[in-house]
Every structure is written in C-alpha cells, then in structure tokens.
Design a protein around this motif. Sequence first.
Motif, short mmCIF file in Angstrom:
data_model
loop_
_atom_site.label_atom_id
_atom_site.label_comp_id
_atom_site.label_asym_id
_atom_site.label_seq_id
_atom_site.Cartn_x
_atom_site.Cartn_y
_atom_site.Cartn_z
N ILE A 48 65.58 50.52 28.72
CA ILE A 48 65.31 49.11 28.94
C ILE A 48 66.58 48.08 29.26
O ILE A 48 67.54 48.54 28.55
CB ILE A 48 64.65 48.59 27.81
CG1 ILE A 48 63.25 49.40 27.51
CG2 ILE A 48 64.34 47.44 27.69
CD1 ILE A 48 62.68 49.25 26.24
N CYS A 74 66.18 56.39 19.10
CA CYS A 74 66.97 55.19 20.00
C CYS A 74 68.33 55.49 20.30
O CYS A 74 68.93 55.58 19.23
CB CYS A 74 66.48 53.95 19.10
SG CYS A 74 67.03 52.43 19.90
N ILE A 97 58.30 49.22 20.52
CA ILE A 97 58.46 50.60 21.16
C ILE A 97 59.58 51.34 20.39
O ILE A 97 59.39 52.52 20.45
CB ILE A 97 59.21 50.09 22.47
CG1 ILE A 97 58.17 49.14 23.39
CG2 ILE A 97 59.88 51.15 23.22
CD1 ILE A 97 59.08 48.65 24.55
N ILE A 98 60.44 50.69 19.57
CA ILE A 98 61.46 51.39 18.76
C ILE A 98 60.71 52.07 17.91
O ILE A 98 60.83 53.50 17.48
CB ILE A 98 62.57 50.49 18.30
CG1 ILE A 98 63.40 50.00 19.41
CG2 ILE A 98 63.46 51.23 17.24
CD1 ILE A 98 64.58 48.87 18.83
N SER A 151 64.78 44.03 31.12
CA SER A 151 65.18 43.50 29.89
C SER A 151 63.91 42.70 29.09
O SER A 151 63.00 42.25 29.93
CB SER A 151 66.17 42.25 29.70
OG SER A 151 67.33 42.82 30.23
N ILE A 152 63.45 43.01 27.83
CA ILE A 152 62.20 42.40 27.30
C ILE A 152 62.75 41.67 26.22
O ILE A 152 63.74 41.89 25.56
CB ILE A 152 61.32 43.59 27.01
CG1 ILE A 152 61.91 44.60 26.10
CG2 ILE A 152 60.68 44.66 28.24
CD1 ILE A 152 60.86 45.72 25.71
N LYS A 190 71.26 47.02 17.12
CA LYS A 190 70.19 48.12 17.42
C LYS A 190 70.21 49.43 16.17
O LYS A 190 69.55 49.97 16.00
CB LYS A 190 70.26 48.95 18.75
CG LYS A 190 70.12 47.96 19.94
CD LYS A 190 68.68 47.48 19.93
CE LYS A 190 68.28 46.46 20.68
NZ LYS A 190 68.40 44.86 20.28
N LYS A 227 62.78 40.48 22.11
CA LYS A 227 62.91 41.35 21.14
C LYS A 227 61.53 41.60 20.37
O LYS A 227 61.29 42.73 19.85
CB LYS A 227 63.91 40.60 20.22
CG LYS A 227 64.27 41.37 18.77
CD LYS A 227 65.21 40.85 18.20
CE LYS A 227 65.58 41.58 16.76
NZ LYS A 227 66.51 40.97 16.00
N ASP A 229 59.05 42.31 21.54
CA ASP A 229 58.29 43.12 22.58
C ASP A 229 59.03 44.75 22.31
O ASP A 229 58.30 45.84 22.39
CB ASP A 229 58.14 43.24 23.63
CG ASP A 229 57.26 41.84 24.03
OD1 ASP A 229 56.38 41.56 23.19
OD2 ASP A 229 57.58 40.93 25.25
N LEU A 230 60.42 44.53 21.86
CA LEU A 230 61.07 45.88 21.75
C LEU A 230 60.91 46.46 20.47
O LEU A 230 60.82 47.89 20.15
CB LEU A 230 62.66 45.51 21.95
CG LEU A 230 63.58 46.52 21.94
CD1 LEU A 230 63.56 47.62 23.07
CD2 LEU A 230 65.17 45.91 21.69
N THR A 231 60.79 45.83 19.22
CA THR A 231 60.58 46.44 18.00
C THR A 231 59.62 47.39 17.96
O THR A 231 59.52 48.59 17.56
CB THR A 231 60.44 45.46 16.82
OG1 THR A 231 61.54 44.48 16.90
CG2 THR A 231 60.36 46.07 15.56
#
Length: 156
Positions: A14, A54, A47-48, A38-39, A71, A41, A43-45
């Motif tokens: 990403i 990670c 995914i992680i 880039s997305i 991160k 934040k 939306d990122l959590t």
Amino acid sequence: ENIDLKNEPHLVLIGDGQLKELVLEKSLKNSNIHFFDSIQKEDLTPIIKNSVGCFVPLQPGKIMGTSSPNKYFETLGCGTFIIHNTEGWIKKVVHKNNLGEYFDLKNKKLCISTLKSFNKKTEKDKKKIYSFAKKNYNKITISEEISNLADFVRFS
C-alpha cells in the motif's frame, strides 16, 4: 507450475513509496502480490488487523535505530506480527517478546522462508501480541513513564 495460493503468503503493498514502480514491475507475474495506492488511515487499520504480519520497510541509517514509527504501535495494537528491518530498540523489543521477525532485506531466501512461516501463526499468537501492546503501550503506562521521566529531569 501451479501454486496453491491458500498455502502461499499474499502480500498487500500500500502506498506510493520510492520503489513502487520497480517492485510493481518485478512482481507482475505473481498473482499473490496486490498493490493499492495510498488509503485513508481508517481503511488501513482493518487491513492490518486481518493480516498475519505488517512490514513497513525503512531505509537503513543511524536514525532508524532510535525511531518510533506509528505503524509499529498500530500493528501491535491490532495484534499483528511486526516484520521489521530496523536496528535499535524496536528490534530488541520485538525479539525479546516474540512479537515478530527481523528481515535482512539482502537475504532473499531467509525473507521468503520467514514470510511462509507466518502462515503457521495462530489466533493465540495474535492475542499475545495484543496483550503485550495493551500492557506496555496503554495511555496510563505511557503517562506514568513520562511523569517519571519529568521527575527525573527536574531533580537531576
């Protein structure tokens, strides 16, 4: 050769890092590598949280031994394994507490075998990481450490 993708790690990359074009070009033949721009934040959590590990690669340098990348904390807070290439305090904490793996990016065979080993991580492993984060990086613990540091500096 047919690859069983259920047993192969999938990499989700990403962002728009400096090496994006080079990595994208070299990985076009791999159906288990996925690219996203880039997305946000928020939306990122998720995914992680739903990932096994990670990795936020950092360029080598003295400053990386003292860094505290966001991160790192987000990944622990999601109960996800840390994959890192930093020296210094992050490497010490991760290894002492079995929170992830160090990657020597120059050792391709070791990187691949380490990635494959993450498929064997369990929900119990993820809970252990989350518990570590909750115990060591919660607001109360951090506030107490800052307060103790302030007292030390004031009376030194």
